[in-house]
Write a protein that holds these residues in place. Structure first.
Motif, short mmCIF file in Angstrom:
data_model
loop_
_atom_site.label_atom_id
_atom_site.label_comp_id
_atom_site.label_asym_id
_atom_site.label_seq_id
_atom_site.Cartn_x
_atom_site.Cartn_y
_atom_site.Cartn_z
N THR A 94 0.68 -1.34 -0.01
CA THR A 94 0.03 0.17 -0.10
C THR A 94 0.75 1.37 0.03
OG1 THR A 94 -1.64 1.25 1.18
CG2 THR A 94 -0.19 0.12 2.56
N ASN A 95 0.21 2.37 -0.26
CA ASN A 95 0.83 3.76 -0.23
C ASN A 95 0.36 3.87 1.24
OD1 ASN A 95 1.58 4.20 -2.83
ND2 ASN A 95 -0.61 4.44 -3.45
N ASP A 96 0.88 5.09 1.73
CA ASP A 96 0.51 5.60 3.02
C ASP A 96 -0.91 6.00 2.99
OD1 ASP A 96 0.21 7.10 5.44
OD2 ASP A 96 1.52 8.80 4.79
N SER A 97 -1.53 5.36 3.81
CA SER A 97 -3.35 5.49 3.61
C SER A 97 -3.98 5.05 4.84
CB SER A 97 -3.66 4.73 2.20
OG SER A 97 -3.42 3.36 2.36
N GLY A 98 -5.32 5.34 4.76
CA GLY A 98 -6.11 4.67 5.78
C GLY A 98 -6.26 3.11 6.03
N PRO A 99 -6.36 2.44 4.83
CA PRO A 99 -6.28 0.77 5.01
C PRO A 99 -4.97 0.41 5.51
CG PRO A 99 -7.31 1.48 2.94
CD PRO A 99 -6.93 3.09 3.59
N MET A 100 -4.07 1.15 5.21
CA MET A 100 -2.66 0.58 5.90
C MET A 100 -2.87 0.62 7.44
SD MET A 100 0.78 2.60 5.88
CE MET A 100 0.61 4.15 6.76
N HIS A 101 -3.37 1.60 7.98
CA HIS A 101 -3.48 1.47 9.47
C HIS A 101 -4.61 0.60 9.79
CE1 HIS A 101 -1.10 5.09 9.46
NE2 HIS A 101 -1.88 5.46 8.70
N ILE A 102 -5.60 0.36 9.13
CA ILE A 102 -6.51 -0.93 9.65
C ILE A 102 -5.92 -2.00 9.54
CG2 ILE A 102 -8.70 -1.94 8.93
CD1 ILE A 102 -9.69 0.55 8.18
N ALA A 103 -4.92 -2.39 8.48
CA ALA A 103 -4.13 -3.61 8.40
C ALA A 103 -3.25 -3.96 9.41
CB ALA A 103 -3.47 -3.76 6.91
N ALA A 104 -2.67 -2.73 9.95
CA ALA A 104 -1.67 -2.90 11.09
C ALA A 104 -2.50 -3.23 12.22
CB ALA A 104 -1.03 -1.63 11.40
N ALA A 105 -3.61 -2.55 12.31
CA ALA A 105 -4.40 -2.92 13.67
C ALA A 105 -4.84 -4.18 13.76
CB ALA A 105 -5.61 -1.96 13.44
N VAL A 106 -4.99 -5.06 12.78
CA VAL A 106 -5.84 -6.25 12.66
C VAL A 106 -4.57 -7.41 12.61
CG1 VAL A 106 -7.87 -5.60 11.99
CG2 VAL A 106 -6.29 -6.17 10.17
N ASP A 107 -3.28 -6.89 12.71
CA ASP A 107 -2.24 -7.75 12.70
C ASP A 107 -2.01 -8.37 11.46
OD1 ASP A 107 -1.48 -7.05 15.24
OD2 ASP A 107 -2.76 -8.69 16.20
N THR A 108 -2.26 -7.68 10.31
CA THR A 108 -1.67 -8.12 9.01
C THR A 108 -0.56 -7.54 8.71
OG1 THR A 108 -3.98 -8.64 8.26
CG2 THR A 108 -2.62 -8.17 6.53
N PRO A 109 0.59 -8.06 8.19
CA PRO A 109 1.76 -7.25 7.88
C PRO A 109 1.76 -6.42 6.56
CG PRO A 109 2.03 -9.92 7.90
CD PRO A 109 0.57 -9.48 7.90
N VAL A 110 2.26 -5.21 6.96
CA VAL A 110 2.25 -4.32 5.84
C VAL A 110 3.65 -4.07 5.06
CG1 VAL A 110 1.90 -1.70 5.62
CG2 VAL A 110 0.23 -3.33 6.94
N VAL A 111 3.60 -4.03 3.81
CA VAL A 111 4.71 -3.29 3.12
C VAL A 111 3.96 -2.18 2.43
CG1 VAL A 111 6.42 -3.34 0.92
CG2 VAL A 111 5.84 -5.47 2.51
N ALA A 112 4.74 -0.65 3.17
CA ALA A 112 4.12 0.46 2.89
C ALA A 112 5.36 1.23 1.88
CB ALA A 112 3.66 1.11 3.90
N LEU A 113 4.79 2.31 1.00
CA LEU A 113 5.61 2.98 0.33
C LEU A 113 5.43 4.42 0.88
CD1 LEU A 113 6.99 1.68 -2.14
CD2 LEU A 113 4.62 0.72 -1.66
N PHE A 114 6.44 5.08 1.35
CA PHE A 114 6.07 6.37 1.90
C PHE A 114 7.07 7.42 1.12
CE2 PHE A 114 3.89 4.73 5.41
CZ PHE A 114 3.65 5.76 6.23
N GLY A 115 6.43 8.55 0.86
CA GLY A 115 7.14 9.49 0.18
C GLY A 115 7.16 10.78 1.10
N PRO A 116 6.39 11.78 1.08
CA PRO A 116 6.57 12.99 1.61
C PRO A 116 6.09 13.11 3.18
CG PRO A 116 4.59 13.08 0.59
CD PRO A 116 5.01 11.85 0.18
#
Length: 363
Positions: A282-304
Motif C-alpha cells: 500500500t501507499n501511506d493510507s487509511g487501509p494501511m492503518h487498519i491492516a496494522a491494527a488487525v495484525d496483517t503485515p504491511v509493506v508500505a511506500l512512503f514519500g513526503p
C-alpha cells in the motif's frame, strides 16, 4: 444494537459533586475524532484505555458520516454521532449534543471546528492538546503538553488518556468487533471474486488522498506481475468507489490478471477483509492503518510523510522510500526537479523482495 446519534437527555437526578468539575463522576464521554480514516484508527487505543479508566461511562464518538461505518465496528463505542459535510451539518448536531449532558469531552482532532463543537456541548470539562491548531486550545479547560521529540500519532493520543489518569498499556489495543454479518459479507465477497485462500494472497491499495503519496501505477503493475509470474501470489486490488481510476491505471498496465475489488469494499468491511489477507501492499493510507491494527503485515511506500509519526503501527511491518534530502516534506505538491523522486526511486524489485520476505516470515 448500537444506535446512531440520538443521544440521551441529561437526567435531572444525575449524581453530582459540587465544586471542581474534575472531581465529578464521568458517566458520559464525547470523543471527537471526525477524520481521517487513519487518524480514527490511531485513536482506538486511547478509547480502549479510557474505557478502563471510566468503566461505567457511556461513550459517544463524533465522526464524519463517510467514516461512521468503521467506528460502528469498534469495541467500546456506545453511540456514533455522524456529522454531514459543511458548517450546517456540524451545527445541526449541537442541540442533541448539548442535551446529552456530557461529563467529559475529549478532542483529538485539534482544529477550530472540533474545539468549537467541544465548547458548544456545554460540557464543563474539555481536554485537548496544548499545541493544537487554529486556536482550539483556547476552547479547552485542560491542555495536554506534547514533547518535542517525534512520536507516533498513537502514542501522542495516549498522552491525553494518561492526563486523565489512564495507564498506558504495554501494547496498545485496536479492538474491532468481529460481527457475524461482516464475516458473511467478506466470505461472499471472497467467494465471488474467486480468491483461493488456501494460498497466500496480497491485498493492494494503490490510492492515497494526496497525489504525492502515490507510488506510480506502472510500478504497482510491475510488482503485481512479478508476484504473480515468479511466485504465483494472487493480487487483490481494493479501495473505495472514488479510487477506481487509480486501480484501473494499474490493472490496465498489467500483463497478468488481478482481482479488482475496488468499489466493492465498504469501509466497515475493511477490518474483516484485511484480517483475511496475507499481506497489504500500500501507499501511506487509511487501509494501511487498519491492516496494522488487525495484525496483517504491511509493506508500505512512503514519500513526503514521516513513518515515525504516521507509519504502520507495531512491529513486523516494512516501510520503503527513496532517500532524498527533502523528505519528509509533508507537501501535497512536489517541488523537486525529479518529481516524486522519494517514491519513484523505489523500484518494483525492491517491493517484491520485501513482500516475499514478509510472506516467508508469516507463512
Amino acid at each position: 444494537m448500537r444506535r446512531g446519534c440520538r443521544l440521551p437527555t441529561c437526567r435531572a437526578d444525575r449524581e453530582s459533586i459540587p465544586g471542581d468539575p474534575m472531581s465529578e463522576p464521568v458517566r458520559r464521554i464525547l470523543f471527537i475524532k471526525p477524520s481521517s480514516l487513519g487518524d480514527i484508527v490511531h485513536a482506538m487505543p486511547t478509547l480502549a484505555v479510557l474505557r478502563e479508566r471510566f468503566p461505567q461511562a457511556e461513550v459517544t464518538w463524533l465522526v464524519k458520516r463517510q467514516w461512521a461505518p468503521v467506528v460502528h465496528v469498534m469495541a467500546g463505542v456506545d453511540r456514533v454521532c455522524a456529522v454531514d459535510q459543511g458548517l450546517a451539518g456540524w451545527l445541526s448536531r449541537v442541540p442533541e449534543l448539548r442535551a446529552a449532558g456530557f461529563d467529559l469531552v475529549v478532542d483529538l482532532q485539534g482544529l477550530f471546528r472540533s474545539g468549537a463543537m467541544a465548547r458548544l456541548t456545554g460540557c464543563a470539562r474539555r481536554i485537548g492538546f496544548a499545541n493544537a491548531r487554529e486556536g482550539s486550545p483556547l476552547l479547552y479547560t485542560e491542555r495536554v503538553a506534547v514533547p518535542a521529540t517525534p512520536m507516533h500519532a498513537v502514542d501522542r493520543y495516549l498522552l491525553v488518556a494518561e492526563a486523565l489518569g489512564a495507564v498506558r498499556p504495554a501494547r496498545p489495543r485496536f479492538d474491532f468487533i468481529d460481527r457475524p454479518e461482516d464475516r458473511q459479507a467478506v466470505d461472499t465477497l471472497i467467494a465471488r471474486a474467486g480468491i483461493d485462500e488456501s494460498s497466500p494472497w496480497v491485498a493492494m491499495n494503490v490510492s492515497a488522498r494526496w497525489e504525492t503519496k502515490r507510488w506510480p501505477p506502472q510500478h504497482f503493475a510491475e510488482a503485481a506481475d512479478q508476484l504473480a509470474e515468479r511466485y504465483g501470489v494472487s493480487v487483490v486490488l481494493m479501495g473505495g468507489p472514488a479510487e477506481r481510476p487509480e486501480s484501473q491505471a494499474v490493472t490496465g498496465r498489467m500483463r497478468t490478471k488481478a482481482v479488482d475489488l475496488t468499489g466493492q469494499t465498504p469501509v466497515g468491511l475493511l477490518p474483516g477483509l484485511l484480517r483475511r489477507a496475507s499481506l497489504l501492499l500500500t501507499n501511506d493510507s487509511g487501509p494501511m492503518h487498519i491492516a496494522a491494527a488487525v495484525d496483517t503485515p504491511v509493506v508500505a511506500l512512503f514519500g513526503p510523510t514521516d513513518p515515525v509519526k504516521t507509519g504502520p503501527y507495531g512491529h513486523g511491518h516494512v516501510v520503503l522510500s527513496y532517500a532524498v534530502d527533502c523528505r519528509p516534506c509533508l507537501r501535497r505538491e512536489c517541488a523537486r526537479a525529479v518529481a516524486l523522486e522519494c517514491l519513484t526511486g523505489v523500484r518494483p524489485e525492491q517491493v517484491v523482495q520485501a513482500v516475499m520476505q514478509q510472506l516467508g516470515r508469516t507463512s
